[in-house]
Design an enzyme around this catalytic site. Structure first.
Site, mmCIF file in Angstrom:
data_model
loop_
_atom_site.group_PDB
_atom_site.id
_atom_site.type_symbol
_atom_site.label_atom_id
_atom_site.label_comp_id
_atom_site.label_asym_id
_atom_site.label_seq_id
_atom_site.Cartn_x
_atom_site.Cartn_y
_atom_site.Cartn_z
ATOM 1 N N CYS A 49 0.852 -1.191 0.000
ATOM 2 C CA CYS A 49 0.000 0.000 0.000
ATOM 3 C C CYS A 49 0.887 1.240 0.000
ATOM 4 O O CYS A 49 1.936 1.272 0.627
ATOM 5 C CB CYS A 49 -0.963 0.010 1.176
ATOM 6 N N GLU A 50 0.443 2.225 -0.776
ATOM 7 C CA GLU A 50 1.279 3.410 -0.919
ATOM 8 C C GLU A 50 1.189 4.329 0.305
ATOM 9 O O GLU A 50 1.969 5.261 0.426
ATOM 10 C CB GLU A 50 0.907 4.185 -2.186
ATOM 11 N N HIS A 51 0.273 4.059 1.217
ATOM 12 C CA HIS A 51 0.151 4.929 2.393
ATOM 13 C C HIS A 51 1.061 4.512 3.532
ATOM 14 O O HIS A 51 1.492 5.344 4.312
ATOM 15 C CB HIS A 51 -1.306 4.948 2.879
ATOM 16 N N HIS A 52 1.312 3.199 3.662
ATOM 17 C CA HIS A 52 2.116 2.712 4.795
ATOM 18 C C HIS A 52 3.289 1.831 4.379
ATOM 19 O O HIS A 52 4.051 1.393 5.233
ATOM 20 C CB HIS A 52 1.229 1.920 5.763
ATOM 21 N N GLN B 159 -5.738 -0.378 -3.617
ATOM 22 C CA GLN B 159 -6.467 -1.466 -4.266
ATOM 23 C C GLN B 159 -7.373 -0.962 -5.395
ATOM 24 O O GLN B 159 -7.514 -1.605 -6.431
ATOM 25 C CB GLN B 159 -7.281 -2.233 -3.211
ATOM 26 N N HIS C 44 -5.576 -6.153 3.961
ATOM 27 C CA HIS C 44 -4.611 -5.055 4.090
ATOM 28 C C HIS C 44 -3.944 -5.102 5.454
ATOM 29 O O HIS C 44 -4.591 -4.853 6.476
ATOM 30 C CB HIS C 44 -5.324 -3.713 3.912
ATOM 31 N N CYS D 172 -1.884 -3.073 6.687
ATOM 32 C CA CYS D 172 -1.805 -1.757 7.339
ATOM 33 C C CYS D 172 -3.029 -1.525 8.218
ATOM 34 O O CYS D 172 -2.950 -0.828 9.224
ATOM 35 C CB CYS D 172 -1.627 -0.636 6.318
HETATM 36 ZN ZN ZN Z 1 -1.976 1.352 4.038
#
Ligand code: ZN
Length: 191
Positions: free
Chosen positions: A76-79, A117, A145, A147
């Site tokens: 995931c690009e956030h975490h 996703q 996920h 994260c």
């Molecule tokens: Zn994430």
């Protein structure tokens, strides 16, 4: 990609979380993490259109082609934490079909980039629309996920499902229902 820069960034993370980057168990960790990121983001250097375009065959069939249970692993690009699951892809040929194994290869290329996703799902559908030029495409992705799960934001084992529909699958409800019923059928009824 400059591995030394990644290694030094990982050493910074290790000391900032209170670890000793020089202790025996961690000595090679920065190098391993750099190698891992190289492998997990190799998709940036690959072209999905090329993979699909290489395996197109003429076909007079206009029956739905469906592949499901395609495993994938992404970050995931956030975490920068993993999300992983299965994809199902269906399309209705319009003169061309694509080698089935190439669909999995194409998904891997998109998955080995930083993702969310929703975008992964759309990119899979668009890649098939652009290269195979079918009458329609449907993509369904279900994933866990880490994260969310590891940080306790979501219950363990919760799955997130996203879909992307193009062409016939958008305009014809029966085509869409046929796709959903095959995708949701238990594996034992299918094979
Ligand atoms: Zn994430």
């Amino acid at each position: 990609m400059d591995s030394e820069k990644i290694e030094s960034a990982v050493r910074t993370i290790l000391s900032q979380i209170g670890e000793d980057p020089n202790r025996e168990g961690l000595a090679k960790t920065p190098h391993r993490v750099a190698k891992a990121f190289e492998a997990l983001t190799v998709g940036y250097a690959q072209d999905p259109a090329l993979v699909l375009g290489d395996a197109l065959f003429e076909s007079a069939s206009d029956q739905m082609v469906l592949v499901r249970g395609i495993e994938f692993y992404s970050l995931c690009e956030h975490h920068l934490l993993p999300f992983f699951g299965h994809a199902a892809v269906a399309y209705i040929p319009n003169g061309k079909v694509v080698g089935l194994s190439k669909i999995g290869r194409m998904i891997d290329i998109f998955a080995r980039r930083l993702q969310i996703q929703e975008r992964l799902t759309e990119e899979i559908a668009d890649a098939i629309m652009q290269t195979v030029e079918p009458k329609g495409v449907a993509v369904l992705v279900s994933a866990r996920h880490l994260c969310m799960e590891m940080r306790g934001v979501q219950k363990y084992n919760a799955t997130t499902t996203t879909s992307a529909l193009r062409g016939r699958f958008l305009t014809d409800i029966r085509t869409r229902e046929e796709f959903m019923s095959i995708v949701n059928a238990p594996a034992k009824d299918r094979y």
